[in-house]
Write a protein that holds these residues in place. Sequence first.
Motif, short mmCIF file in Angstrom:
data_model
loop_
_atom_site.label_atom_id
_atom_site.label_comp_id
_atom_site.label_asym_id
_atom_site.label_seq_id
_atom_site.Cartn_x
_atom_site.Cartn_y
_atom_site.Cartn_z
N HIS A 49 0.86 -1.19 0.00
CA HIS A 49 0.00 0.00 0.00
C HIS A 49 0.89 1.24 0.00
CE1 HIS A 49 -3.74 2.08 0.29
NE2 HIS A 49 -4.41 0.95 0.39
N ASP A 74 -0.11 7.31 8.09
CA ASP A 74 -0.15 5.85 8.08
C ASP A 74 0.47 5.24 6.82
OD1 ASP A 74 -0.64 3.41 9.33
OD2 ASP A 74 -2.61 3.18 8.38
N PHE A 75 1.54 5.87 6.33
CA PHE A 75 2.31 5.26 5.25
C PHE A 75 3.10 4.05 5.79
CE2 PHE A 75 2.24 9.57 3.23
CZ PHE A 75 1.82 9.19 1.97
N ASN A 97 1.99 -0.40 8.02
CA ASN A 97 0.91 0.54 8.35
C ASN A 97 -0.05 -0.14 9.35
OD1 ASN A 97 -0.89 -1.11 6.91
ND2 ASN A 97 -0.91 0.20 5.09
N THR A 122 1.11 -6.58 4.19
CA THR A 122 0.29 -5.37 4.25
C THR A 122 -0.84 -5.55 3.25
OG1 THR A 122 2.15 -3.97 4.87
CG2 THR A 122 0.25 -2.86 3.89
#
Lengths: 241, 241
Positions: A125, A153-154, A223, A235
């Motif tokens: 993401h 929230d990277f 994240n 992720t």
Amino acid sequence: MIYMVGIGPGKREYMTLQAIEAIENCDVIVGYKTYISLIEDLIKDKEIIKNEMRQEIDRCRIAIDLSKKGKNVAVISGGDSGIYGMAGLVYELNTKEIEKQEIKVIQGVTSSISAAAVLGAPIMHDMCQISLSDLMTPWNVIEKRLKLASEADFVICIYNPRSKGRSDHLKKAFEIMAEFKGAETPVGIVKNSGRMNQEEYIVEFQKMNFELCDMSTMIIIGNKESYIDGNKIITPRGYSI
Amino acid sequence: MIYMVGIGPGKREYMTLQAIEAIENCDVIVGYKTYISLIEDLIKDKEIIKNEMRQEIDRCRIAIDLSKKGKNVAVISGGDSGIYGMAGLVYELNTKEIEKQEIKVIQGVTSSISAAAVLGAPIMHDMCQISLSDLMTPWNVIEKRLKLASEADFVICIYNPRSKGRSDHLKKAFEIMAEFKGAETPVGIVKNSGRMNQEEYIVEFQKMNFELCDMSTMIIIGNKESYIDGNKIITPRGYSI
């Protein structure tokens, strides 16, 4: 002509065909000695100019001068030349030249991609890449980026996490990120990713081991949706399964 | 065994040696038809299972089932399999299997790296990657990331900028970034980067042309130090020259 060649993480198998071809077609190979040593078998019949770390400007000036003399020059970077590599510096120096040299960037696999492949699928993401080296970037800029990237929230990929001269930076970075990154957020640590002596570790954010890290380490922090499954970090992209 | 293979942007020269070898060693090739068409000459003697966009879950389930039967399967992604590719989904599905399959991620050059090489050296400093597709990510999360990434002065790489179903998203994204990205910030637009029909454009932020962009476009927005020199974007790393 100057070819800015990213040789990928280290082992031959991670090089692109274009990078191998560019090196083969050049008369002179210029680079930091560590990267030169990774491709020695490819450049046996070439003129080689290798120098030390922190001699980047000299290295790029030499490449421009050789190009002016009609040589085809390959300037070697680890990973990708356009990501914390030598591409920018050669372009910058070339803007000051009256006789502009032709420059071509040869794509390579950068360290975040290489480390992610080892760790499973941590960068599925939105992500960001931050270098902790404050040799050329003010530390307050780095702190601001760490804070805002965590708030957003990277997935965060840390380049140049820890050198002898700045052994506390990484700990400080984790203190900043802790405002938004939960204690159980997966953290992947890959030393010498894609090289012979590769080592990998997966820990929770709260159990981060700073001593494991040096300048050849890539750190990937997940994240809010990232999780650990066995010896991999995943992720989710968001598919309903 | 399942190999998650990133084939890079498209042309053969940008593939890694490892990706070519993995494809050669597999019995079955599974992928979205567009990516399969890019490697047709490599897979003439293979069993090929290709399907449509939005059939990602089916595709990955098929790969897991074939692996259970003892086949070596290559699941093809464009760019790198670990960056908005298929690696995560296969790992996610595999967590639910009783009989876990072995998965290996084969590294590839992602679109941001490929487009950066075309544009000069726009990603020489800290950067982030954001997908504008809200099929699987709430739009308010995307908006928050765009805002914080701009505030942090990251170089921003936009994946999936504009589809027929969401033609306004990119314009909205630029409105959000305009709070922190100056009017003259360089913007690079690369369509079909690394493929036969590649097109590239460099504009100032205030002169962004949204109509140029589609789902096969990579957009790279510079940081406060980025500048345009001729037909290239340069983001300084910070060297005193």
